[in-house]
Design a protein around this motif. Structure first.
Motif, PDB file in Angstrom:
ATOM      1  N   ALA A   1       5.032  41.577   6.872  1.00 22.21           N
ATOM      2  CA  ALA A   1       4.245  40.475   6.283  1.00 22.21           C
ATOM      3  C   ALA A   1       5.044  39.787   5.189  1.00 22.21           C
ATOM      4  O   ALA A   1       5.951  40.372   4.607  1.00 22.21           O
TER       5      ALA A   1
ATOM      6  N   THR B   1       2.007  37.313   9.698  1.00 23.57           N
ATOM      7  CA  THR B   1       1.047  37.724   8.663  1.00 23.57           C
ATOM      8  C   THR B   1       1.557  37.193   7.327  1.00 23.57           C
ATOM      9  O   THR B   1       2.591  37.638   6.817  1.00 23.57           O
TER      10      THR B   1
ATOM     11  N   GLU C   1       0.432  36.116   3.420  1.00 21.01           N
ATOM     12  CA  GLU C   1      -0.557  36.261   2.347  1.00 21.01           C
ATOM     13  C   GLU C   1      -0.057  35.478   1.129  1.00 21.01           C
ATOM     14  O   GLU C   1       1.142  35.196   1.009  1.00 21.01           O
TER      15      GLU C   1
END
Ligand SMILES: O=P(O)(O)OC[C@H]1O[C@H](OP(=O)(O)OP(=O)(O)O)[C@H](O)[C@@H]1O
Ligand SMILES: O=c1[nH]c(=O)c2nc[nH]c2[nH]1
Ligand SMILES: [Mg+2]
Length: 169
Positions: free
Chosen positions: A36, A59, A61
């Protein structure tokens, strides 16, 4: 009062930024495999998109940090949105398997705050200034501490007067 951090200017075009972000992705591709990306908003959003595309990471974030500038100092940093615990706990936890991306490291204060949240992550920026270098694992271009980096998303087209005083024409 003049800000000594802005003695010199390093203007960055979109083309340069794309090329340097791709160079960052290229360097990172031989340094590990990441599950990620955590990008530090807002400056980290653009390089994170480019690196994610190059490395096939889906992914993504954010950690949202605002710095409150007083006069010519950076002031205090406030975490507006923390990191999803699901991302912190990937692999063996504490950010292992996570790539943290920002556009630049200057004093290193921003990365220090994020390192406390993800001590085992890998930290990457496109540009770095000497004081911040100890805080970053991978970067592409270093500029001196008294240089201000001008990013393309902060800039606009403007008439530039010629060097010569003779402007008739
Ligand atoms: O190493 P430091 O001295 O902490 O400075 C680097 C940070 O400063 C800038 O962000 P800024 O806080 O201006 O916010 P922005 O990304 O939302 O523009 C830049 O994008 C880095 O995140
Ligand atoms: O646009 C920017 N350019 C810089 O050089 C810098 N340093 C901290 N924050 C910064 N923002
Ligand atoms: Mg930032």
């Amino acid at each position: 009062m003049e800000n000594p951090a802005q003695n010199k200017a390093f203007p960055v075009s979109w083309d340069m930024f794309h090329r340097d972000s791709r160079a960052l992705a290229w360097r990172l591709s031989s340094e590990g495999e990441w599950k990620a990306i955590v990008c530090i908003t807002r400056g980290g959003l653009v390089p994170a998109g480019i690196v994610a595309r190059e490395l096939g990471i889906r992914t993504i974030e954010t950690v949202c940090i605002a710095s409150y500038h007083d006069y010519d100092n950076q002031g205090t940093l406030k975490v507006i949105k923390p990191i999803d615990p699901k991302v912190i706990d990937l692999e063996e936890g504490q950010g292992s398997g996570v790539l943290v991306i920002d556009d630049l490291v200057d004093t290193g204060k921003t990365l220090k705050v994020v390192r406390e949240m993800l001590p085992k992550a890998h930290y990457a920026t496109v540009y770095a200034k000497p004081v911040g270098v100890p805080m970053v694992d991978t970067f592409i271009t270093e500029v001196s501490q008294d240089t201000w980096i001008y990013f393309p998303w902060d800039m606009g087209w403007q008439f530039q007067p010629p060097l010569s005083k003779d402007t008739a024409g």
